[in-house]
Design an enzyme around this catalytic site. Structure first.
Site: not given
Length: 351
Positions: A214, A217, A242, A297
């Site tokens: 991630d 982000k 993202h 995740d």
């Protein structure tokens, strides 16, 4: 010259062997001898490392010198021992054949003693020089491999340091926590460990690269990342960006961990049925690293609370993942997950 190199003399006439030994003994060689090809091969192959030169007659009963030489050259243990043909055959075809089967020189009888001395000395010295060069090359190759391994290790450590710093930065700008990222790494590595097409290197790569999933982000507005309620359609589109942002940030690196992190950042929201983002990849079009991190995740995120949701019961999480096998998740990975469920749950609640 090296101390007492050993010469093998092969001739079916004892007098010829004795003459050669008498000429060469002044240079302090050690000698072995054989009166036919089979005997010579047996003696040489017992201790190939002791011989520095072979003086080989051509015309012998049974196996001739050409055949003996060919056998020696076909055997890796004896192939490097130099062979000088010492023979009365002087026709051009015999001479050519002698070199063709691997002889380094060809001395015709009757020969001058000085000629035999000089050629013998030259070829023995050349042989030992080659051995020494080979040893130096092996030492150098070992050193180069060691230095290369050391350099690669340092580069990998640098990559890991960079990933750690970026991950910390990612934690500070999003709802990701250090504990989630640690668990995600271990879950992804465990999925890789049990996957039949992946190896130990893949396990290591996923463990270190998965935390970057991630990273994009960081380029999403903080107020959007920290919004407690549901996203509007417009906000969700902004959030989805993202995946591309993370890929663009990492894609130009040639380092294996960063390259893997770029793939994971780009593809961990793709779905097996093609309904994911950002590219709508289907099935195995999604890199296995992306498929693994996608499952890892979701599993960990559902099992733990976030500011916008409570933690799910583990049975509900497992049933959710099972129900999306072949839809959101790779069916093979779901099967691995279910087969080793206790191990994945242990990681999920270990931290």
């Amino acid at each position: 010259m090296l101390k007492n190199p050993r010469i093998m003399i092969v001739d079916d006439v004892v007098v010829n062997i004795q003459v050669a030994m008498n000429i060469l003994k002044e240079d302090h060689y050690d000698f072995s001898f054989a009166m036919n090809g089979s005997e010579a091969l047996e003696l040489i192959e017992q201790e190939p490392e002791v011989f520095s030169l072979i003086l080989l007659d051509v015309m012998m009963p049974g196996m001739d010198g050409f055949e003996v030489c060919q056998i020696l050259k076909n055997n890796p243990a004896t192939a490097d021992i130099p062979v000088i043909f010492l023979t009365a055959r002087v026709d051009i075809d015999s001479i050519s054949k002698g070199f063709a089967v691997g002889g380094v020189d060809y001395i015709t009888k009757p020969f001058h003693p000085e000629e035999l001395l000089v050629r013998t000395k030259n070829h023995i010295e050349l042989f030992h020089a080659r051995l020494l060069l080979k040893q130096h090359c092996l030492v150098l190759e070992t050193k180069v491999k060691h230095e290369r391994h050391k350099l690669l290790s340092e580069l990998e450590e640098n990559q890991k340091d960079m990933i750690f710093m970026l991950t910390e930065l990612m934690e500070s700008t999003s709802d990701e926590t250090g504990k989630h990222i640690k668990r995600l790494s271990e879950i992804a590595a465990l999925l890789a460990k049990y996957h039949p097409s992946l190896n130990d290197e893949d396990v290591e790569i996923l463990y270190h690269a998965a935390p970057m999933h991630d990273i994009g982000k960081m380029m999403v507005a903080p107020e959007l990342l920290n919004k407690p309620g549901r996203y509007t359609d417009e906000e969700f589109e902004a959030m989805k960006s993202h995946a591309n942002h993370g890929y663009e940030l990492l894609k130009n690196s040639e380092r294996k961990l960063i390259k893997a992190a770029a793939i994971i950042a780009h593809e961990h929201h793709e779905k097996w049925n093609g309904q994911g983002y950002p590219r709508g990849l289907i099935g195995t079009q999604i890199h296995i690293y992306g498929r693994i991190v996608a499952l890892a995740d979701v599993f960990d995120a559902l099992a733990h609370s976030r500011r916008y949701k409570d933690a799910w019961q583990i049975d509900d999480v497992v049933n959710y993942i099972k129900g999306l096998s072949g839809i959101q998740f790779d069916p093979e990975l779901v099967a691995i997950f279910l087969e080793h469920l206790d191990e994945f749950i242990a990681i999920c609640y270990s931290k």
